[in-house]
Design an enzyme around this catalytic site. Structure first.
Site, short mmCIF file in Angstrom:
data_model
loop_
_atom_site.label_atom_id
_atom_site.label_comp_id
_atom_site.label_asym_id
_atom_site.label_seq_id
_atom_site.Cartn_x
_atom_site.Cartn_y
_atom_site.Cartn_z
N ALA A 1 40.34 42.86 43.92
CA ALA A 1 38.91 42.87 43.63
C ALA A 1 38.13 42.31 44.81
CB ALA A 1 38.62 42.06 42.38
N ARG B 1 47.77 51.92 51.54
CA ARG B 1 47.41 51.63 52.93
C ARG B 1 48.64 51.49 53.80
NH1 ARG B 1 46.62 46.79 55.39
NH2 ARG B 1 46.87 45.73 53.38
N VAL C 1 52.45 46.54 41.78
CA VAL C 1 53.13 46.84 40.53
C VAL C 1 52.20 47.47 39.50
CG1 VAL C 1 54.40 45.86 38.58
CG2 VAL C 1 54.87 45.05 40.89
N LYS D 1 36.06 43.10 29.73
CA LYS D 1 37.36 42.60 30.19
C LYS D 1 37.27 41.13 30.59
CE LYS D 1 41.68 42.76 31.66
NZ LYS D 1 41.89 41.66 32.58
N GLU E 1 41.30 34.85 26.20
CA GLU E 1 42.71 34.63 26.54
C GLU E 1 42.93 33.19 27.03
OE1 GLU E 1 45.25 36.05 30.33
OE2 GLU E 1 44.45 37.70 29.12
N TYR E 2 42.02 32.71 27.88
CA TYR E 2 42.11 31.32 28.34
C TYR E 2 42.11 30.38 27.15
CZ TYR E 2 41.33 31.85 33.44
OH TYR E 2 41.44 32.10 34.79
N ASN F 1 40.35 43.63 38.37
CA ASN F 1 39.56 42.61 37.67
C ASN F 1 38.31 42.30 38.47
OD1 ASN F 1 40.64 41.93 35.17
ND2 ASN F 1 42.18 40.57 36.04
#
Length: 472
Positions: free
Chosen positions: A77, A34, A13, A183, A190-191, A103
């Protein structure tokens, strides 16, 4: 085959949405996945009628791109990124560039940059925040790595990034793994943000007994304030009003209280420990998620271990206001810790980060976007060498004005047995930072006693060791 301006590998997505964002902004794209069936599905549905070329081999994909080739890799990742790079590298030419938009751990990005730049290829490790909607309509982008590659990409990135009052939410972050490092810290903040909001919810629900409609109204109202206006507060208000169609109960109360994590919060904690930067709010948030995963053990323990219970007996409206103040003060501390970590990493790794720019590009598109980021940007613009956000005049005064409410919220939480680890860690951070004398003089004496680690004195120069047992 037509020569396309931009290529995307990986059609999950996020990959699909960024590809469509690029195409919508006037840049013809080529895509490769792939699994060919996934490419067929994308072309038949979402890419229908758009300037998109599908490739079914990595070779045809590379041939479809105009030089210098700009290839965004949107795969899982770790090893999958290395595998794609290994496939691409023999097919690319000097000045072509690979962008890793996942990430990835910043250390992996450092390594990939070191390996690819000497071959004449550009490598950009780009943090992308905003989730699926942001990827499609305008994310916050944090690209680092080969600066010449960024300059080639800049016209595209400026168009596809979120747009705010002072520009696009993208800037060149710095060399090597700088983009993915920023990032990572963004995700650590964010956590912290999410845990602080969860603790406010816990207090409102269990200390005050508020129902889902009242919770919705409170968070919706908080989202209209200068202090707490943010994406996370906005979606929290939405969550509380959602009713499960099967049970007619608030859906949030039917969700298992065991939070997942993908690693970036843990990486932030590990990096902070290595660099010697205190980030207790983020550590508390990571620990809270880990503790939540022990669901069965907690349920069993709840039958054996008792503690205080009950409701808050005071003025509910006044206490709601105090919870809001505690949330904002704790939030300031969380961002202060994040910015301090970025500052130390910038020095350690020669990233040359501009902290005001980091705050600016987080103002739109990303998960931690919030109204008060403009105040953070201004604080670092006014004083680029500001050692800690707590010392910025506005934030300092904000906490001084609200700290009594903050402290009362923690007292009530303890009295009622409601855990607030992130609120508590934030206040501890504030109290530790503002004190000119901490008890670690005793810690250092203990280290010298059992390990001859030596110590320094406050009344004379030099390094000292004492045979402490001689007076025992």
């Amino acid at each position: 085959m037509a020569q396309q301006s931009f290529g995307v590998i990986g059609l999950a997505v996020m990959g699909e949405n960024i590809a469509l964002n690029v195409e919508r902004n006037g840049f013809p794209i080529a895509v490769y996945n792939r699994t060919g069936a996934k490419t067929d599905e994308f072309m038949a549905k979402r890419a229908g009628g758009k300037n998109v070329v599908a490739a079914y081999s990595i070779e045809d994909f590379v041939k479809s791109l105009a030089r210098p080739r700009k290839i965004l890799v949107m795969v899982q990742a770790g090893a999958p990124v290395d595998a794609v790079i290994k496939q691409l590298q023999p097919l690319l030419e000097k000045d072509d560039m690979i962008i890793d938009g996942g990430n990835s751990l910043y250390e992996d990005t450092e390594r990939r940059t070191r390996e690819l730049e000497p071959t004449g290829l550009g490598f950009v490790g780009m943090g992308v925040s905003g989730g699926e909607e942001g990827a499609l309509n305008g994310p916050s982008l944090m690209p680092g790595g080969t600066e010449t590659a960024y300059k080639e990409l800049e016209p595209i990135l400026l168009k596809i990034a979120a747009q705010v009052d002072d520009g696009a939410c993208v800037t060149y972050i710095g060399p090597g793994g700088a983009g993915h490092y920023v990032k990572m810290v963004h995700n650590g903040i964010e956590y912290g943000d999410m845990q602080l909001i969860a603790e406010a919810y816990d207090l409102l629900k269990n200390a005050l007994g508020l129902n889902h409609q009242q919770l919705h109204e409170i968070f919706a109202e908080w989202n209209t304030t200068d202090e707490l206006n943010s994406f996370l507060i906005e979606i929290t208000a939405d969550i509380f009003k959602y009713i499960d169609p099967d049970t007619q109960q608030p859906l949030v109360e039917l969700i298992l209280d065991a939070a997942g994590q993908k690693g970036t919060g843990r990486w932030t904690v590990q990096s902070a420990l290595e660099l010697g930067v205190p980030i207790p709010t983020m550590i508390a948030a990571v620990n809270a998620r880990i503790t939540s995963s022990y669901k069965a053990e907690r349920v069993a323990a709840s039958q054996e271990i008792t503690g205080p219970t009950g409701k808050y007996e005071g003025d509910a409206k006044a206490f709601i206001s105090k919870i809001r103040d505690a949330l904002y003060c704790s939030k300031i501390c969380s961002y202060a810790q994040g910015m301090a970590l970025l500052s130390k990493a910038s020095q350690e790794y020669n990233y040359n980060l501009t902290l005001s720019e980091m705050a600016r590009i987080w103002k739109g598109g990303c998960i931690i976007r919030a109204g008060f980021l403009d105040k953070i940007k201004n604080a670092f613009n006014e004083n680029p060498t500001l050692p800690n956000l707590l010392l910025a005049p506005e934030f300092k005064q904000t906490i001084l004005d609200r700290q009594s409410a903050w402290r009362e919220v923690l007292v009530v939480s303890n009295q009622l047995g409601i855990p607030v680890p992130a609120f508590s860690s934030s206040l501890d951070y504030f109290d530790s930072y503002r004190r000119d004398r901490l008890p670690q003089n005793l810690t250092q004496a203990q280290r010298d006693y059992f390990g001859a680690h030596t110590y320094k004195r406050i009344d004379k120069e030099g390094t000292f060791h004492t045979e402490w047992a001689s007076q025992a």
